[in-house]
Design a protein around this motif. Structure first.
Motif, short mmCIF file in Angstrom:
data_model
loop_
_atom_site.label_atom_id
_atom_site.label_comp_id
_atom_site.label_asym_id
_atom_site.label_seq_id
_atom_site.Cartn_x
_atom_site.Cartn_y
_atom_site.Cartn_z
N GLY A 268 28.91 3.73 -10.58
CA GLY A 268 28.21 4.09 -11.80
C GLY A 268 26.76 3.66 -11.78
N PHE A 269 26.51 2.47 -11.29
CA PHE A 269 25.15 1.98 -11.20
C PHE A 269 24.32 2.83 -10.25
CE2 PHE A 269 22.05 -0.80 -9.05
CZ PHE A 269 21.26 -1.14 -10.13
N LEU A 270 24.87 3.14 -9.09
CA LEU A 270 24.15 3.96 -8.11
C LEU A 270 23.93 5.38 -8.61
CD1 LEU A 270 25.82 2.73 -4.80
CD2 LEU A 270 23.54 2.18 -5.67
N ALA A 271 24.92 5.96 -9.27
CA ALA A 271 24.75 7.31 -9.82
C ALA A 271 23.67 7.32 -10.89
CB ALA A 271 26.07 7.83 -10.38
N GLY A 272 23.66 6.32 -11.75
CA GLY A 272 22.63 6.23 -12.78
C GLY A 272 21.24 6.07 -12.18
N ALA A 273 21.12 5.24 -11.16
CA ALA A 273 19.83 5.06 -10.50
C ALA A 273 19.39 6.34 -9.81
CB ALA A 273 19.91 3.91 -9.49
N ALA A 274 20.34 7.04 -9.17
CA ALA A 274 20.00 8.29 -8.50
C ALA A 274 19.52 9.33 -9.51
CB ALA A 274 21.21 8.82 -7.72
N MET A 275 20.18 9.40 -10.66
CA MET A 275 19.75 10.36 -11.68
C MET A 275 18.38 10.00 -12.23
SD MET A 275 23.31 11.01 -13.73
CE MET A 275 22.54 11.90 -15.05
N ARG A 276 18.17 8.72 -12.44
CA ARG A 276 16.90 8.31 -13.04
C ARG A 276 15.73 8.54 -12.11
NH1 ARG A 276 15.22 2.86 -16.18
NH2 ARG A 276 13.02 3.32 -16.18
N PHE A 277 15.90 8.26 -10.84
CA PHE A 277 14.79 8.33 -9.91
C PHE A 277 14.81 9.60 -9.05
CE2 PHE A 277 15.42 3.74 -10.67
CZ PHE A 277 14.21 3.49 -11.28
N SER A 278 15.57 10.60 -9.45
CA SER A 278 15.67 11.81 -8.64
C SER A 278 14.48 12.74 -8.82
CB SER A 278 16.95 12.57 -9.00
OG SER A 278 16.85 13.09 -10.31
N GLY A 279 13.65 12.49 -9.83
CA GLY A 279 12.52 13.35 -10.07
C GLY A 279 12.83 14.41 -11.11
N LYS A 280 14.10 14.58 -11.45
CA LYS A 280 14.48 15.53 -12.48
C LYS A 280 14.36 14.85 -13.84
CE LYS A 280 17.57 18.08 -9.53
NZ LYS A 280 18.93 18.55 -9.32
N ASP A 281 14.26 15.63 -14.87
CA ASP A 281 14.08 15.09 -16.22
C ASP A 281 15.42 14.83 -16.90
OD1 ASP A 281 11.36 15.08 -16.08
OD2 ASP A 281 11.13 17.07 -16.94
N TRP A 282 16.30 14.06 -16.25
CA TRP A 282 17.61 13.76 -16.85
C TRP A 282 17.46 13.07 -18.18
CZ3 TRP A 282 21.61 16.06 -14.69
CH2 TRP A 282 21.56 16.38 -13.35
N ALA A 283 16.59 12.09 -18.22
CA ALA A 283 16.44 11.31 -19.45
C ALA A 283 15.76 12.13 -20.54
CB ALA A 283 15.63 10.05 -19.18
#
Length: 166
Positions: free
Chosen positions: A30-45
């Motif tokens: 979960g931590f790694l998936a969250g970090a990947a989503m946050r720093f992937s360059g996409k506007d997830w947040a």
């Protein structure tokens, strides 16, 4: 004396060890998936708030200091005596559902419900704006500059992440 282990005790300890290992692995994934989503360059947040957020007063309120936001919230709740209660809002939604199911369909009934909602929203927005202005008017020049900087940062935050409509 023999050196045998109790098989029941070993089995129970193994179950606990495997359960703990699974829990740690799930937390790590979960931590790694969250970090990947946050720093992937996409506007997830940025997907949560839509353009309606910028049309509302949310950025203005968030730019205020924490204690001023709380004071504004208390003031709005204190003055909300003529606004519909939660039960009245639920009844309004129920009447919308009723109108949608009624035959023959009457668009004027829905327009009346929308007009009620719009007037309530306008009343709340006017009070919030007046309260916000009252708070900001009582601030020092430095405090207002801080609010302006936080507001500017909130409104330009997405520009760093790529193209965006004005």
């Amino acid at each position: 004396m023999t050196n045998e282990r109790n098989p029941r005790r070993v089995g129970r300890a193994l179950k606990w060890a495997l359960g703990l290992s699974l829990a740690i692995n799930l937390i790590l994934v979960g931590f790694l998936a969250g970090a990947a989503m946050r720093f992937s360059g996409k506007d997830w947040a940025e997907r949560r708030p839509g353009p309606e957020l910028l049309l509302s007063g949310a950025p203005f309120v968030r730019a205020l200091p924490h204690d001023a936001r709380r004071a504004l919230g208390r003031k709005l709740r204190r003055e909300a005596t003529d606004l519909p209660s939660r039960a009245e809002r639920r009844a309004l939604y129920a009447s919308m559902i009723e109108v949608l199911r009624t035959e023959p369909f009457d668009p004027d009934d829905i327009s009346a419900i929308f007009a009620t909602q719009a007037s309530t929203a306008q009343s709340l927005q006017s009070r919030a704006q007046a309260g916000w202005l009252e708070i900001v008017s009582g601030m020092t020049a430095d405090d207002r500059a801080d609010v302006a900087a936080r507001l500017e940062e909130a409104l330009t935050r997405r520009r760093d992440k790529g193209e965006r409509r004005p």
